[in-house]
Scaffold this active site. Structure first.
Site, PDB file in Angstrom:
ATOM      1  N   ALA A 260     -13.328 -13.265  71.808  1.00  0.00           N
ATOM      2  CA  ALA A 260     -14.476 -12.954  72.666  1.00  0.00           C
ATOM      3  C   ALA A 260     -14.007 -12.607  74.076  1.00  0.00           C
ATOM      4  O   ALA A 260     -14.438 -11.600  74.657  1.00  0.00           O
ATOM      5  CB  ALA A 260     -15.451 -14.135  72.694  1.00  0.00           C
TER       6      ALA A 260
ATOM      7  N   GLU B   6      -6.515 -18.783  80.810  1.00  0.00           N
ATOM      8  CA  GLU B   6      -6.309 -19.419  79.505  1.00  0.00           C
ATOM      9  C   GLU B   6      -5.591 -20.740  79.726  1.00  0.00           C
ATOM     10  O   GLU B   6      -4.507 -20.769  80.303  1.00  0.00           O
ATOM     11  CB  GLU B   6      -5.506 -18.494  78.581  1.00  0.00           C
ATOM     12  CG  GLU B   6      -5.033 -19.134  77.288  1.00  0.00           C
ATOM     13  CD  GLU B   6      -6.150 -19.789  76.473  1.00  0.00           C
ATOM     14  OE1 GLU B   6      -7.125 -19.100  76.126  1.00  0.00           O
ATOM     15  OE2 GLU B   6      -6.051 -21.005  76.201  1.00  0.00           O
TER      16      GLU B   6
ATOM     17  N   GLY C 199     -11.776 -12.220  57.307  1.00  0.00           N
ATOM     18  CA  GLY C 199     -11.934 -10.873  57.815  1.00  0.00           C
ATOM     19  C   GLY C 199     -13.165 -10.804  58.682  1.00  0.00           C
ATOM     20  O   GLY C 199     -13.562 -11.787  59.305  1.00  0.00           O
TER      21      GLY C 199
ATOM     22  N   HIS D 138     -15.116 -26.772  56.723  1.00  0.00           N
ATOM     23  CA  HIS D 138     -14.595 -25.734  55.816  1.00  0.00           C
ATOM     24  C   HIS D 138     -14.114 -26.422  54.553  1.00  0.00           C
ATOM     25  O   HIS D 138     -13.410 -27.422  54.616  1.00  0.00           O
ATOM     26  CB  HIS D 138     -13.438 -24.982  56.495  1.00  0.00           C
ATOM     27  CG  HIS D 138     -13.028 -23.743  55.764  1.00  0.00           C
ATOM     28  ND1 HIS D 138     -12.344 -23.788  54.574  1.00  0.00           N
ATOM     29  CD2 HIS D 138     -13.211 -22.431  56.042  1.00  0.00           C
ATOM     30  CE1 HIS D 138     -12.133 -22.545  54.153  1.00  0.00           C
ATOM     31  NE2 HIS D 138     -12.646 -21.707  55.024  1.00  0.00           N
TER      32      HIS D 138
ATOM     33  N   GLU E  76     -11.242 -18.405  52.638  1.00  0.00           N
ATOM     34  CA  GLU E  76     -12.293 -18.342  51.642  1.00  0.00           C
ATOM     35  C   GLU E  76     -12.093 -17.165  50.693  1.00  0.00           C
ATOM     36  O   GLU E  76     -12.515 -17.187  49.541  1.00  0.00           O
ATOM     37  CB  GLU E  76     -13.602 -18.151  52.395  1.00  0.00           C
ATOM     38  CG  GLU E  76     -14.805 -18.374  51.619  1.00  0.00           C
ATOM     39  CD  GLU E  76     -15.928 -18.737  52.575  1.00  0.00           C
ATOM     40  OE1 GLU E  76     -16.776 -19.504  52.158  1.00  0.00           O
ATOM     41  OE2 GLU E  76     -15.940 -18.254  53.711  1.00  0.00           O
TER      42      GLU E  76
ATOM     43  N   ARG F  19     -10.992 -17.651  47.090  1.00  0.00           N
ATOM     44  CA  ARG F  19     -12.003 -17.893  46.046  1.00  0.00           C
ATOM     45  C   ARG F  19     -12.716 -16.596  45.717  1.00  0.00           C
ATOM     46  O   ARG F  19     -12.960 -16.301  44.556  1.00  0.00           O
ATOM     47  CB  ARG F  19     -12.977 -18.986  46.491  1.00  0.00           C
ATOM     48  CG  ARG F  19     -12.399 -20.378  46.340  1.00  0.00           C
ATOM     49  CD  ARG F  19     -13.266 -21.448  46.971  1.00  0.00           C
ATOM     50  NE  ARG F  19     -13.175 -21.412  48.418  1.00  0.00           N
ATOM     51  CZ  ARG F  19     -14.215 -21.496  49.238  1.00  0.00           C
ATOM     52  NH1 ARG F  19     -15.430 -21.615  48.756  1.00  0.00           N
ATOM     53  NH2 ARG F  19     -14.045 -21.461  50.551  1.00  0.00           N
TER      54      ARG F  19
ATOM     55  N   ARG G 273     -20.220 -22.440  52.417  1.00  0.00           N
ATOM     56  CA  ARG G 273     -19.235 -23.455  52.778  1.00  0.00           C
ATOM     57  C   ARG G 273     -19.790 -24.872  52.753  1.00  0.00           C
ATOM     58  O   ARG G 273     -19.108 -25.799  52.327  1.00  0.00           O
ATOM     59  CB  ARG G 273     -18.724 -23.173  54.189  1.00  0.00           C
ATOM     60  CG  ARG G 273     -17.836 -21.993  54.212  1.00  0.00           C
ATOM     61  CD  ARG G 273     -17.417 -21.662  55.604  1.00  0.00           C
ATOM     62  NE  ARG G 273     -16.426 -20.606  55.525  1.00  0.00           N
ATOM     63  CZ  ARG G 273     -15.927 -19.988  56.574  1.00  0.00           C
ATOM     64  NH1 ARG G 273     -16.332 -20.310  57.781  1.00  0.00           N
ATOM     65  NH2 ARG G 273     -15.016 -19.058  56.420  1.00  0.00           N
TER      66      ARG G 273
ATOM     67  N   HIS H  12     -14.511 -27.280  61.078  1.00  0.00           N
ATOM     68  CA  HIS H  12     -14.054 -25.903  61.175  1.00  0.00           C
ATOM     69  C   HIS H  12     -14.691 -25.117  62.305  1.00  0.00           C
ATOM     70  O   HIS H  12     -14.012 -24.477  63.088  1.00  0.00           O
ATOM     71  CB  HIS H  12     -14.327 -25.221  59.835  1.00  0.00           C
ATOM     72  CG  HIS H  12     -13.793 -23.835  59.763  1.00  0.00           C
ATOM     73  ND1 HIS H  12     -12.505 -23.532  60.163  1.00  0.00           N
ATOM     74  CD2 HIS H  12     -14.343 -22.667  59.351  1.00  0.00           C
ATOM     75  CE1 HIS H  12     -12.295 -22.239  60.008  1.00  0.00           C
ATOM     76  NE2 HIS H  12     -13.391 -21.688  59.528  1.00  0.00           N
ATOM     77  N   HIS H  13     -15.999 -25.148  62.379  1.00  0.00           N
ATOM     78  CA  HIS H  13     -16.663 -24.268  63.337  1.00  0.00           C
ATOM     79  C   HIS H  13     -17.840 -25.021  63.949  1.00  0.00           C
ATOM     80  O   HIS H  13     -18.608 -25.662  63.243  1.00  0.00           O
ATOM     81  CB  HIS H  13     -17.166 -23.014  62.620  1.00  0.00           C
ATOM     82  CG  HIS H  13     -17.632 -21.936  63.537  1.00  0.00           C
ATOM     83  ND1 HIS H  13     -16.811 -20.885  63.912  1.00  0.00           N
ATOM     84  CD2 HIS H  13     -18.805 -21.746  64.167  1.00  0.00           C
ATOM     85  CE1 HIS H  13     -17.488 -20.090  64.747  1.00  0.00           C
ATOM     86  NE2 HIS H  13     -18.698 -20.590  64.904  1.00  0.00           N
TER      87      HIS H  13
ATOM     88  N   GLU I 289     -17.681 -18.476  70.156  1.00  0.00           N
ATOM     89  CA  GLU I 289     -18.005 -19.776  69.551  1.00  0.00           C
ATOM     90  C   GLU I 289     -18.633 -20.755  70.543  1.00  0.00           C
ATOM     91  O   GLU I 289     -19.266 -21.734  70.134  1.00  0.00           O
ATOM     92  CB  GLU I 289     -16.743 -20.384  68.911  1.00  0.00           C
ATOM     93  CG  GLU I 289     -17.072 -21.521  67.954  1.00  0.00           C
ATOM     94  CD  GLU I 289     -15.863 -22.103  67.235  1.00  0.00           C
ATOM     95  OE1 GLU I 289     -14.799 -21.446  67.199  1.00  0.00           O
ATOM     96  OE2 GLU I 289     -15.990 -23.221  66.716  1.00  0.00           O
TER      97      GLU I 289
ATOM     98  N   ARG J 143     -22.210 -21.245  59.035  1.00  0.00           N
ATOM     99  CA  ARG J 143     -21.665 -19.906  59.271  1.00  0.00           C
ATOM    100  C   ARG J 143     -21.055 -19.339  57.992  1.00  0.00           C
ATOM    101  O   ARG J 143     -20.301 -20.002  57.302  1.00  0.00           O
ATOM    102  CB  ARG J 143     -20.586 -19.947  60.364  1.00  0.00           C
ATOM    103  CG  ARG J 143     -20.023 -18.587  60.662  1.00  0.00           C
ATOM    104  CD  ARG J 143     -19.058 -18.626  61.803  1.00  0.00           C
ATOM    105  NE  ARG J 143     -17.863 -19.388  61.505  1.00  0.00           N
ATOM    106  CZ  ARG J 143     -16.876 -18.970  60.731  1.00  0.00           C
ATOM    107  NH1 ARG J 143     -16.930 -17.782  60.143  1.00  0.00           N
ATOM    108  NH2 ARG J 143     -15.814 -19.726  60.517  1.00  0.00           N
TER     109      ARG J 143
HETATM  110  P1  ADP Z   1     -13.677 -17.319  70.484  1.00  0.00           P
HETATM  111  O1  ADP Z   1     -13.458 -17.225  69.015  1.00  0.00           O
HETATM  112  O2  ADP Z   1     -15.067 -17.619  70.850  1.00  0.00           O
HETATM  113  O3  ADP Z   1     -13.081 -16.166  71.220  1.00  0.00           O
HETATM  114  P2  ADP Z   1     -11.323 -18.984  70.696  1.00  0.00           P
HETATM  115  O4  ADP Z   1     -11.221 -20.383  70.259  1.00  0.00           O
HETATM  116  O5  ADP Z   1     -10.634 -17.965  69.881  1.00  0.00           O
HETATM  117  O6  ADP Z   1     -12.859 -18.639  70.909  1.00  0.00           O
HETATM  118  O7  ADP Z   1     -10.749 -18.846  72.175  1.00  0.00           O
HETATM  119  C1  ADP Z   1     -11.196 -19.632  73.234  1.00  0.00           C
HETATM  120  C2  ADP Z   1     -10.048 -19.817  74.203  1.00  0.00           C
HETATM  121  O8  ADP Z   1     -10.537 -20.415  75.401  1.00  0.00           O
HETATM  122  C3  ADP Z   1      -8.930 -20.714  73.701  1.00  0.00           C
HETATM  123  O9  ADP Z   1      -7.695 -20.064  73.774  1.00  0.00           O
HETATM  124  C4  ADP Z   1      -8.996 -21.925  74.620  1.00  0.00           C
HETATM  125  O10 ADP Z   1      -7.737 -22.518  74.852  1.00  0.00           O
HETATM  126  C5  ADP Z   1      -9.561 -21.311  75.883  1.00  0.00           C
HETATM  127  N1  ADP Z   1     -10.213 -22.297  76.771  1.00  0.00           N
HETATM  128  C6  ADP Z   1     -11.096 -23.260  76.424  1.00  0.00           C
HETATM  129  N2  ADP Z   1     -11.497 -23.957  77.495  1.00  0.00           N
HETATM  130  C7  ADP Z   1     -10.845 -23.421  78.568  1.00  0.00           C
HETATM  131  C8  ADP Z   1     -10.839 -23.707  79.960  1.00  0.00           C
HETATM  132  N3  ADP Z   1     -11.575 -24.682  80.475  1.00  0.00           N
HETATM  133  N4  ADP Z   1     -10.038 -22.944  80.760  1.00  0.00           N
HETATM  134  C9  ADP Z   1      -9.279 -21.944  80.244  1.00  0.00           C
HETATM  135  N5  ADP Z   1      -9.241 -21.642  78.935  1.00  0.00           N
HETATM  136  C10 ADP Z   1     -10.018 -22.360  78.102  1.00  0.00           C
END
Ligand code: ADP
Length: 589
Positions: free
Chosen positions: A158, A177, A192, A385, A398, A401, A422, A524-525, A554, A564
């Site tokens: 995202a 990050e 996918g 999951h 998944e 299956r 699920r 899982h989610h 998410e 989901r």
């Molecule tokens: P999505 O599928 O919604 O894109 P992801 O789990 O793939 O979510 O990615 C979310 C990212 O945000 C992760 O890499 C996580 O480490 C990062 N993250 C979560 N909280 C923080 C925060 N407070 N500051 C910086 N990064 C963060």
């Protein structure tokens, strides 16, 4: 005996710490002490997570000058993240006593090994280089405050998608990050991306419709999905695939997945996991666009001014605080599946469950949004999951299956239609002996499915040349297992499963060798989260948007409702991540 061993270990550890603290060398001394190389360029090759890792190391008489790593087999951004951090650490500290990168331990070990082998050829004393006492002290850096148009928190699918859109709309963008590698849970997306009425389905002769996709998702989500968010997902999903393919994702295969009436889960041509592919192409694009991603940088608080969000307070790798002042903030921090306290807060009965999530799925974005007045939606909706490794929580797609694997219990019997949603399959597994089951596949499936081949290579499966050998390896009743498979093969031949009414009977599983992967459900989610509208504005309980604040992926709630469907997470993050980037950019003053 155990206590004594523990005491010795503790004394050893304390000594190590004391020695380590006292003897780290100032920057001017250490290298020569540990080094002494024969100047030149040397190569070392090791085994990584997914293949060979080659290190090309250039040294002068007393210094490691440069390291280049080729590691095609390492999973995309995980490998890249480990390479960047480790090569910098080794060079900065002139030492091989460096920490593995969190989330990339196998890649890290492979990289350190390859560099060690190259340095050995350069005549280095490897034991000295691996001694923490010989590390150079590296001056701590502090992240300066930044001023940008849009700050994006989180580098999963995202966040990366939002960043591309915002930058392409001409805005200055930075991504924070908190982890040392990019990609979050997206790295772990094994299946996918769902979409209906795509050109790829058409090329494969698959008839499907957006309306069926909508209805399947609503039904799978227990009819509580937000209808407008779901409609947005369905409408934009085909474009999400074309957009990724324009960047080189190579998504060209369509399969059936749980809860879908028609084949609609789109994957790379060889059926390999979608997550690393997505993170790779998006991060590659961001490199081209020159968007900075600050790793090890955690947002801790949203900055507000006159009722609008105008940036974030964050902490850098060395725990120094810094600010990013911005005109808009996009929260793309993912879910809270790795935060057991938060999971139990909303769903007490899930105490003690393992998780498929990466360590950064802590829900911090949800908390930050709540602090500025965001409403939450369906926060208690947490998906388990059905097929995760009982020990590590590692998840098996998944698609296995969907492609023909069946589930049997410890009594050697099938107990469910494997293609139900699920939540139902998970509940059915939890009713079996030891709350677990085996995914049964055969060599024919392994040869056709890259993900399955990978699980086997990584040691998750037990193999038996025939069913009776497999049963004896598993310690289960051979006659029962043979009877189950015989019956199932007949169902496939007849095109009808009279016991569990499984549709899509493609693999007869008639011939060995056979493989069994033990599985149990894991967290899982997290489907609930921050409440948004179809333009990704974060909403307050009164329905008004919080100025300057957007959320996608998410972290948000409502798209998936109460359950989901596999393949909808990646569709969700790309579709809404893009919308968040576009909306935030369009609304900047
Ligand atoms: P999505 O599928 O919604 O894109 P992801 O789990 O793939 O979510 O990615 C979310 C990212 O945000 C992760 O890499 C996580 O480490 C990062 N993250 C979560 N909280 C923080 C925060 N407070 N500051 C910086 N990064 C963060």
């Amino acid at each position: 005996m155990k206590k004594r061993l523990f005491a010795i270990l503790m004394v050893g550890l304390i000594m190590l710490l004391v020695v380590g603290c006292n003897q780290e060398k100032p920057a001017t001394e250490g290298a020569a002490a540990a080094g002494k190389f024969t100047p030149g360029t040397y190569e070392g090759v090791s085994k990584g997570h997914g293949g060979e890792i080659k290190a090309t190391v250039t040294v002068s008489a007393d210094k490691i000058e440069s390291i280049e790593i080729t590691a095609d087999g390492e999973t995309g951004s995980i490998g890249d993240g480990a390479v960047a951090q480790l090569t910098a650490d080794i060079i900065n500290t002139q030492s091989l006593a460096v920490d593995a990168v969190s989330g990339a331990s196998e890649s890290s070990a492979g990289i350190i090994e390859a560099v060690s082998l190259a340095l050995e050829k350069a005549g280095a004393n490897i034991a000295d280089l691996k001694d923490p006492a010989n590390r150079l002290i590296v001056e701590q850096t502090k992240q300066e405050d930044l001023n940008v148009d849009i700050v994006i928190v989180g580098s999963g699918g995202a966040g990366l998608s939002a960043a591309i859109e915002a930058k392409e709309a001409g805005k200055s963008v930075v991504i924070l990050e908190q982890m040392p590698i990019i990609g979050g849970n997206t790295n772990r997306a094994t299946g996918g991306l769902n979409a209906a009425e795509t050109t790829i389905q058409e090329e494969n002769g698959i008839k499907d419709s957006k309306q069926t996709f909508y209805e399947d998702t609503l039904k799978g989500g227990h009819d509580i999905n937000d209808p407008e968010l779901l409609r947005t997902l369905v409408d934009h999903a085909p474009d999400a695939i074309y957009w990724l393919n324009d960047m080189g994702a190579g998504i060209s295969r369509v399969s059936l997945s749980g809860g879908a009436t028609n084949p609609r889960i789109h994957t790379p041509a060889d059926g390999s996991a979608i997550g690393p592919v997505v993170v790779n192409v998006l991060s590659q694009k961001l490199k081209e666009l020159e968007v900075d991603i600050l790793l090890n940088s955690k947002a801790v608080k949203l900055i507000e001014q006159d009722g609008a969000v105008v940036g974030v307070e964050a902490i850098d790798k060395n725990e120094n605080p810094f600010k990013v002042n911005a005109k808009a903030v996009i929260l793309a921090t993912g879910g809270f599946g790795a935060n057991s306290e938060m999971v139990v807060q909303y769903r007490p009965e899930l105490e003690g469950f393992s998780t498929t999530n990466h360590a950064g799925a802590t829900g911090s974005g949800i908390v930050m949004a709540q602090e500025v007045g965001a409403d939450l939606m369906q926060i208690e909706q947490i998906q388990i999951h059905p097929t995760t490794d009982p020990e590590s929580g590692y998840m098996f797609t998944e698609g296995l299956r969907g492609d023909g694997a069946i589930l049997v219990n410890k009594e050697g019997k099938r107990f469910t239609n494997e293609l139900l949603t699920r939540d139902v399959v998970s509940q059915n597994i939890l009713k079996q002996t030891d709350k677990m089951a085996y995914l049964i596949t055969n060599q024919e499936m392994v040869d056709e499915n890259a993900s399955l081949a990978k699980y086997i290579k990584e040691g998750y499966a037990t193999k038996g040349d025939d069913l009776s050998l497999l049963a004896s390896e598993l310690g289960i009743d051979a006659a029962a297992l043979e009877a189950t498979l015989k019956t199932y093969t007949q169902y496939v031949k007849d095109g009808k499963d009279t016991e569990f009414e499984r549709a899509h009977l493609t693999q007869s599983l008639e011939a060995g060798p056979y493989y069994a992967i033990p599985v149990t459900p894991g967290i899982h989610h997290t489907m609930g989260g921050v409440k948004i509208d179809t333009k990704t504005h974060v909403l307050k309980p009164d329905g008004h948007a919080i100025a300057g604040l957007y959320a996608a992926g998410e972290i948000t709630g409502g798209v998936h409702g109460g359950n989901r469907i596999g393949g909808n997470a990646v569709a969700d993050i790309i579709v809404f991540g893009r919308i968040a980037g576009q909306t935030a950019a369009a609304e900047l003053k």
